[in-house]
Write an enzyme that holds these catalytic residues in place. Structure first.
Site, PDB file in Angstrom:
ATOM      1  N   HIS A  38       0.832  -1.209   0.000  1.00  0.00           N
ATOM      2  CA  HIS A  38       0.000   0.000   0.000  1.00  0.00           C
ATOM      3  C   HIS A  38       0.861   1.250   0.000  1.00  0.00           C
ATOM      4  O   HIS A  38       1.990   1.249   0.507  1.00  0.00           O
ATOM      5  CB  HIS A  38      -0.951   0.015   1.206  1.00  0.00           C
ATOM      6  CG  HIS A  38      -0.270   0.042   2.547  1.00  0.00           C
ATOM      7  ND1 HIS A  38       0.028   1.216   3.206  1.00  0.00           N
ATOM      8  CD2 HIS A  38       0.132  -0.950   3.370  1.00  0.00           C
ATOM      9  CE1 HIS A  38       0.604   0.936   4.374  1.00  0.00           C
ATOM     10  NE2 HIS A  38       0.681  -0.374   4.495  1.00  0.00           N
ATOM     11  N   ASP A  40      -0.714   4.326   0.971  1.00  0.00           N
ATOM     12  CA  ASP A  40      -1.273   5.274   1.939  1.00  0.00           C
ATOM     13  C   ASP A  40      -0.567   5.134   3.279  1.00  0.00           C
ATOM     14  O   ASP A  40       0.062   4.114   3.581  1.00  0.00           O
ATOM     15  CB  ASP A  40      -2.778   5.076   2.101  1.00  0.00           C
ATOM     16  CG  ASP A  40      -3.158   3.676   2.552  1.00  0.00           C
ATOM     17  OD1 ASP A  40      -2.543   2.700   2.072  1.00  0.00           O
ATOM     18  OD2 ASP A  40      -4.064   3.538   3.391  1.00  0.00           O
ATOM     19  N   ASP A  71       6.482   1.892   6.809  1.00  0.00           N
ATOM     20  CA  ASP A  71       5.156   1.302   6.595  1.00  0.00           C
ATOM     21  C   ASP A  71       4.406   2.022   5.492  1.00  0.00           C
ATOM     22  O   ASP A  71       3.629   2.913   5.758  1.00  0.00           O
ATOM     23  CB  ASP A  71       4.368   1.366   7.904  1.00  0.00           C
ATOM     24  CG  ASP A  71       3.069   0.611   7.863  1.00  0.00           C
ATOM     25  OD1 ASP A  71       2.845  -0.143   6.900  1.00  0.00           O
ATOM     26  OD2 ASP A  71       2.256   0.767   8.790  1.00  0.00           O
ATOM     27  N   GLU A 105      -5.080   0.709   2.700  1.00  0.00           N
ATOM     28  CA  GLU A 105      -4.774  -0.290   3.730  1.00  0.00           C
ATOM     29  C   GLU A 105      -4.884   0.304   5.127  1.00  0.00           C
ATOM     30  O   GLU A 105      -5.365  -0.347   6.052  1.00  0.00           O
ATOM     31  CB  GLU A 105      -3.369  -0.865   3.498  1.00  0.00           C
ATOM     32  CG  GLU A 105      -3.112  -2.182   4.210  1.00  0.00           C
ATOM     33  CD  GLU A 105      -2.642  -2.022   5.652  1.00  0.00           C
ATOM     34  OE1 GLU A 105      -2.660  -3.028   6.386  1.00  0.00           O
ATOM     35  OE2 GLU A 105      -2.238  -0.901   6.053  1.00  0.00           O
ATOM     36  N   GLU A 106      -4.446   1.550   5.275  1.00  0.00           N
ATOM     37  CA  GLU A 106      -4.491   2.192   6.590  1.00  0.00           C
ATOM     38  C   GLU A 106      -5.860   2.793   6.888  1.00  0.00           C
ATOM     39  O   GLU A 106      -6.105   3.258   7.993  1.00  0.00           O
ATOM     40  CB  GLU A 106      -3.426   3.295   6.683  1.00  0.00           C
ATOM     41  CG  GLU A 106      -1.989   2.830   6.484  1.00  0.00           C
ATOM     42  CD  GLU A 106      -1.456   2.008   7.642  1.00  0.00           C
ATOM     43  OE1 GLU A 106      -2.241   1.660   8.544  1.00  0.00           O
ATOM     44  OE2 GLU A 106      -0.254   1.703   7.632  1.00  0.00           O
ATOM     45  N   GLU A 134       4.615  -5.577   4.037  1.00  0.00           N
ATOM     46  CA  GLU A 134       4.406  -4.975   5.360  1.00  0.00           C
ATOM     47  C   GLU A 134       5.672  -5.100   6.209  1.00  0.00           C
ATOM     48  O   GLU A 134       6.429  -6.072   6.076  1.00  0.00           O
ATOM     49  CB  GLU A 134       3.247  -5.663   6.076  1.00  0.00           C
ATOM     50  CG  GLU A 134       1.873  -5.316   5.541  1.00  0.00           C
ATOM     51  CD  GLU A 134       1.430  -3.919   5.917  1.00  0.00           C
ATOM     52  OE1 GLU A 134       2.119  -3.251   6.709  1.00  0.00           O
ATOM     53  OE2 GLU A 134       0.382  -3.493   5.405  1.00  0.00           O
ATOM     54  N   HIS A 320       3.994   4.076  12.517  1.00  0.00           N
ATOM     55  CA  HIS A 320       2.886   4.829  13.120  1.00  0.00           C
ATOM     56  C   HIS A 320       3.372   5.796  14.199  1.00  0.00           C
ATOM     57  O   HIS A 320       2.564   6.341  14.950  1.00  0.00           O
ATOM     58  CB  HIS A 320       1.813   3.902  13.693  1.00  0.00           C
ATOM     59  CG  HIS A 320       1.082   3.109  12.658  1.00  0.00           C
ATOM     60  ND1 HIS A 320      -0.228   2.711  12.813  1.00  0.00           N
ATOM     61  CD2 HIS A 320       1.454   2.622  11.457  1.00  0.00           C
ATOM     62  CE1 HIS A 320      -0.618   2.022  11.760  1.00  0.00           C
ATOM     63  NE2 HIS A 320       0.399   1.963  10.917  1.00  0.00           N
TER      64      HIS A 320
END
Length: 347
Positions: A38, A40, A71, A105-106, A134, A320
């Site tokens: 992903h 995003d 990520d 995805e997020e 990931e 994150h």
């Protein structure tokens, strides 16, 4: 998309709502090795705590900083460059190489990989192997690969009471008091003991609110959000029935909505996990640990297509977080690992 097209891929943009996805494939024969990921990212958090602009990548002391560095933009970049190198060396490789890339995805994970997987299923397209980029690594790149994930079941609970004055509790019904014994049982319960490959099922409250803010008013309702991360030892029906039986047994008056984010999946030891583990060992000298821990990933939507799914990516220590970063040398190592996977399966 442009770089894959230049490498001989047929690239198809698949947009649903505000979500941009693409599906790319090089080759028409089986077996199909798919790279998935992903673009995003999660929000930045407090900008004043970042040492540099989170959306202007910066290298300092051998670390690449920026939101999404770990990520999972670095994993995606390494997948692209590894594929370019492999195709240049093996233009007539066996089977097919594919990319399934999403920007959802997020977020809600509704119009991204989930929708693309539905399109592929409707077409009758089969994936044999899938490597998700990931950030699976823990202390060092390649030390851990994911071979499955637990399922995720969430609930939005409203406990109904009767608002009143704290001095006249006999004229009211406190939903906090009604819910407390049930909550205690839910949090103490041993749902299962897991299995050889999966951690035990867990129950967690994520949000809890009640009251008007006034110290002399009994609230009229309580709202709670909770989540169950569950292993294949459980079923959705069993989990939902157990939670509601506990609420009813404690006399809780409630309304409950259920949300399924994904069901558990597990890739048994086989051709893909062996190839990925060996690819890592060729770069690091050590075979990775196989794990199903952590949160959910888009692998949950790809596994039902019949594919073996393994996740291999950057170190997840900073994901994150403020000042998210990845070692530049780790990106190079991931590149070599992905090249090794391609060679093992399709050369």
């Amino acid at each position: 998309m442009e770089r894959l097209a230049a490498a001989g891929f047929a690239v198809e943009r698949l947009s649903f709502g505000n979500v941009e996805n693409f599906w790319a494939r090089r080759g028409v024969k089986a077996p199909v090795l798919c790279f998935a990921g992903h673009t995003d990212v999660v929000p930045t958090g407090p900008l004043e705590e970042w040492r540099s602009d989170p959306f202007a990548p910066e290298i300092r002391d051998g670390l690449l900083y920026g939101r999404g560095a770990a990520d999972m933009k670095s994993g995606l970049a390494a997948m692209i460059t590894a594929t370019e190198e492999f195709v240049a060396a093996h233009p007539r490789h066996s089977g097919s190489i594919a990319f399934l890339i999403t920007s959802d995805e997020e977020g809600p994970s509704v119009d991204g990989t989930k929708r693309v997987a539905e399109v592929l299923r409707a077409r009758g397209e089969r994936l044999d192997w899938c490597v998700v980029g990931e950030p699976s690594s823990e202390a060092s790149v390649g030390d851990t690969i994911k071979v499955g994930r637990r399922g995720s079941l969430s609930g939005r609970l409203t406990v109904h009471g009767v608002q009143g004055h704290v001095a006249y509790p006999q004229l009211a019904e406190n939903p906090v008091h009604a819910f407390a014994p049930a909550l205690a049982e839910l949090t103490r319960r041993e749902w299962d003991r897991g299995s050889e490959h999966f951690q035990p099922t867990t129950f967690q409250i994520s949000n809890l609110s009640a009251g008007t803010g006034a110290p002399n008013v009994i609230p009229g309702e309580l709202k709670a959000r909770f989540n169950l991360r569950y292993s294949p030892a459980q079923t959705l029906e069993k989990l939902e029935a157990t939670v509601e039986e506990i609420l009813r047994r404690h006399g809780v008056r409630y309304t409950l909505e259920w949300f399924v984010s994904g069901e558990p999946f597990h890739t048994a030891p086989g051709r893909l996990s062996d190839a990925v583990a060996e690819a890592v060992a060729q770069v690091t000298g050590t075979r990775p640990r196989l794990s199903t821990g952590g949160g959910t990933s888009d692998g949950r939507f790809i596994a039902p297509l019949g594919a073996q799914v393994v996740e291999l990516g950057a170190v997840n220590a900073s994901i994150h977080k403020v000042n998210e970063c990845v070692r530049v040398s780790d990106i190079d190592a991931l590149h070599r690992m992905y090249v090794n996977v391609l060679r093992s399966l399709l050369a």
